[in-house]
Design a protein around this motif. Structure first.
Motif, PDB file in Angstrom:
ATOM      1  N   GLY A  25       0.803  -1.214   0.000  1.00 42.60           N
ATOM      2  CA  GLY A  25       0.000   0.000   0.000  1.00 42.60           C
ATOM      3  C   GLY A  25       0.839   1.268   0.000  1.00 42.60           C
ATOM      4  N   GLY A  26       1.932   1.263  -0.733  1.00 46.30           N
ATOM      5  CA  GLY A  26       2.838   2.410  -0.780  1.00 46.30           C
ATOM      6  C   GLY A  26       4.102   2.129   0.009  1.00 46.30           C
ATOM      7  N   CYS A  27       4.800   3.181   0.382  1.00 46.60           N
ATOM      8  CA  CYS A  27       6.095   2.968   1.037  1.00 46.60           C
ATOM      9  C   CYS A  27       6.118   3.388   2.509  1.00 46.60           C
ATOM     10  CB  CYS A  27       7.215   3.645   0.248  1.00 46.60           C
ATOM     11  SG  CYS A  27       7.015   5.399   0.010  1.00 46.60           S
ATOM     12  N   GLU A  28       4.960   3.685   3.082  1.00 53.00           N
ATOM     13  CA  GLU A  28       4.894   4.035   4.500  1.00 53.00           C
ATOM     14  C   GLU A  28       5.307   2.842   5.371  1.00 53.00           C
ATOM     15  OE1 GLU A  28       4.530   6.461   7.647  1.00 53.00           O
ATOM     16  OE2 GLU A  28       4.132   7.082   5.584  1.00 53.00           O
ATOM     17  N   GLY A  29       6.281   3.047   6.254  1.00 51.90           N
ATOM     18  CA  GLY A  29       6.742   1.994   7.155  1.00 51.90           C
ATOM     19  C   GLY A  29       7.546   0.909   6.480  1.00 51.90           C
ATOM     20  N   LEU A  30       7.992   1.158   5.257  1.00 50.30           N
ATOM     21  CA  LEU A  30       8.713   0.166   4.462  1.00 50.30           C
ATOM     22  C   LEU A  30      10.210   0.424   4.512  1.00 50.30           C
ATOM     23  CD1 LEU A  30       8.168  -2.147   2.328  1.00 50.30           C
ATOM     24  CD2 LEU A  30       8.328  -0.360   0.593  1.00 50.30           C
ATOM     25  N   CYS A  31      10.995  -0.644   4.607  1.00 53.47           N
ATOM     26  CA  CYS A  31      12.449  -0.533   4.487  1.00 53.47           C
ATOM     27  C   CYS A  31      12.965  -1.754   3.746  1.00 53.47           C
ATOM     28  CB  CYS A  31      13.122  -0.378   5.848  1.00 53.47           C
ATOM     29  SG  CYS A  31      12.848  -1.731   6.995  1.00 53.47           S
ATOM     30  N   LEU A  32      14.116  -1.597   3.101  1.00 49.04           N
ATOM     31  CA  LEU A  32      14.740  -2.683   2.353  1.00 49.04           C
ATOM     32  C   LEU A  32      16.058  -3.036   3.023  1.00 49.04           C
ATOM     33  CD1 LEU A  32      14.279  -1.390  -1.313  1.00 49.04           C
ATOM     34  CD2 LEU A  32      12.755  -2.848  -0.008  1.00 49.04           C
ATOM     35  N   VAL A  33      16.346  -4.333   3.106  1.00 50.10           N
ATOM     36  CA  VAL A  33      17.613  -4.794   3.660  1.00 50.10           C
ATOM     37  C   VAL A  33      18.206  -5.793   2.672  1.00 50.10           C
ATOM     38  CG1 VAL A  33      18.758  -5.984   5.563  1.00 50.10           C
ATOM     39  CG2 VAL A  33      16.843  -4.430   6.047  1.00 50.10           C
ATOM     40  N   GLY A  34      19.333  -5.415   2.077  1.00 47.81           N
ATOM     41  CA  GLY A  34      20.014  -6.279   1.116  1.00 47.81           C
ATOM     42  C   GLY A  34      20.955  -7.231   1.820  1.00 47.81           C
ATOM     43  N   ILE A  35      20.914  -8.496   1.418  1.00 51.74           N
ATOM     44  CA  ILE A  35      21.818  -9.507   1.977  1.00 51.74           C
ATOM     45  C   ILE A  35      23.136  -9.416   1.231  1.00 51.74           C
ATOM     46  CG2 ILE A  35      22.182 -11.970   2.384  1.00 51.74           C
ATOM     47  CD1 ILE A  35      19.099 -12.274   2.379  1.00 51.74           C
ATOM     48  N   ARG A  36      24.228  -9.272   1.986  1.00 50.90           N
ATOM     49  CA  ARG A  36      25.549  -9.166   1.366  1.00 50.90           C
ATOM     50  C   ARG A  36      25.838 -10.394   0.539  1.00 50.90           C
ATOM     51  NH1 ARG A  36      28.899  -4.974   2.110  1.00 50.90           N
ATOM     52  NH2 ARG A  36      28.615  -3.879   4.039  1.00 50.90           N
ATOM     53  N   VAL A  91      17.428   1.933   3.357  1.00 56.20           N
ATOM     54  CA  VAL A  91      18.060   0.719   2.834  1.00 56.20           C
ATOM     55  C   VAL A  91      19.218   0.347   3.756  1.00 56.20           C
ATOM     56  CG1 VAL A  91      19.244  -0.355   0.881  1.00 56.20           C
ATOM     57  CG2 VAL A  91      17.495   1.373   0.472  1.00 56.20           C
ATOM     58  N   GLY A  92      19.276  -0.910   4.133  1.00 60.56           N
ATOM     59  CA  GLY A  92      20.369  -1.409   4.961  1.00 60.56           C
ATOM     60  C   GLY A  92      21.043  -2.594   4.295  1.00 60.56           C
ATOM     61  N   THR A  93      22.143  -3.012   4.903  1.00 66.24           N
ATOM     62  CA  THR A  93      22.927  -4.145   4.409  1.00 66.24           C
ATOM     63  C   THR A  93      23.133  -5.127   5.545  1.00 66.24           C
ATOM     64  OG1 THR A  93      24.089  -2.706   2.893  1.00 66.24           O
ATOM     65  CG2 THR A  93      25.118  -4.804   3.365  1.00 66.24           C
ATOM     66  N   LEU A  94      22.934  -6.407   5.268  1.00 62.57           N
ATOM     67  CA  LEU A  94      22.980  -7.441   6.291  1.00 62.57           C
ATOM     68  C   LEU A  94      24.025  -8.496   5.943  1.00 62.57           C
ATOM     69  CD1 LEU A  94      21.443  -8.403   8.850  1.00 62.57           C
ATOM     70  CD2 LEU A  94      19.911  -9.642   7.322  1.00 62.57           C
ATOM     71  N   ASP A  95      24.949  -8.724   6.880  1.00 60.51           N
ATOM     72  CA  ASP A  95      25.907  -9.828   6.748  1.00 60.51           C
ATOM     73  C   ASP A  95      25.365 -10.981   7.585  1.00 60.51           C
ATOM     74  OD1 ASP A  95      28.128 -11.457   6.346  1.00 60.51           O
ATOM     75  OD2 ASP A  95      29.227 -10.566   8.003  1.00 60.51           O
TER      76      ASP A  95
END
Length: 181
Positions: free
Chosen positions: A30-41, A65-69
């Protein structure tokens, strides 16, 4: 020796798949409210940044946007360094995931073990409202009951094949290839 079997996607095809994934993420949430992206290294990180840029173009709003190891969360932890210790990379999630809609992003979904490890790692950081999984390539062969919510392309493979996702930030090229081992 590995041998190139086929080039499955070039740069424009990858761009179209990531654009479609961005639209699907926005529609489902429903849009980008409260949404975040986390990319796996490793390759999930640039893919997450690309999807976030597309979301910003579509909605006019940026998403964190975050990055996850996930190295220490793997159940098949292998030594990558010469000293027998696993090679650790930086996790950088500079925002709270508690109560947020987190979209984990990775390049290839295979057995499901990477996704499971990423979910474990996320729960060490907080309690998201929900976790969804966006994958560029789903190649099958699941060992765990994990499925992607957003898929760029389904590519049935044999276990003697390997999928290589190439991104400019790491490989200097943009492509998806299938290799015979």
């Amino acid at each position: 020796m590995a041998q190139l079997k086929a080039r499955l996607m070039d740069g424009p095809a990858m761009n179209r798949a990531l654009t479609r994934i961005a639209h699907e993420i926005l529609e489902r949430n429903g849009g980008c409210e409260g949404l975040c992206l986390v990319g796996i290294r490793r390759r999930g990180e640039p893919l997450a940044r690309s999807i976030a840029a597309k979301i910003e173009q579509i909605e006019g709003q940026s998403v964190p946007v975050g990055t996850l190891d996930i190295t220490l969360y793997r159940d098949d932890l292998s030594a990558a360094g010469n000293d027998g210790m696993p090679q650790l990379n930086e996790t950088l999630v500079p925002f709270s995931i508690t109560g947020q809609k987190v979209v984990l992003v990775d390049d290839v979904l295979f057995t499901g073990r990477t996704a499971r490890a990423a979910i474990d790692a996320l729960f060490q950081m907080g309690r998201p409202a929900l976790i969804q999984l966006a994958i560029l390539i789903d190649r099958g062969h699941r060992e765990l009951p994990i499925r992607a919510d957003f898929v760029g392309k389904n590519v049935p493979t044999s276990r003697s094949e390997m999928i290589a996702v190439r991104v400019p930030e790491i490989d200097g090229d943009t492509a998806v290839e299938i290799w015979t081992l």
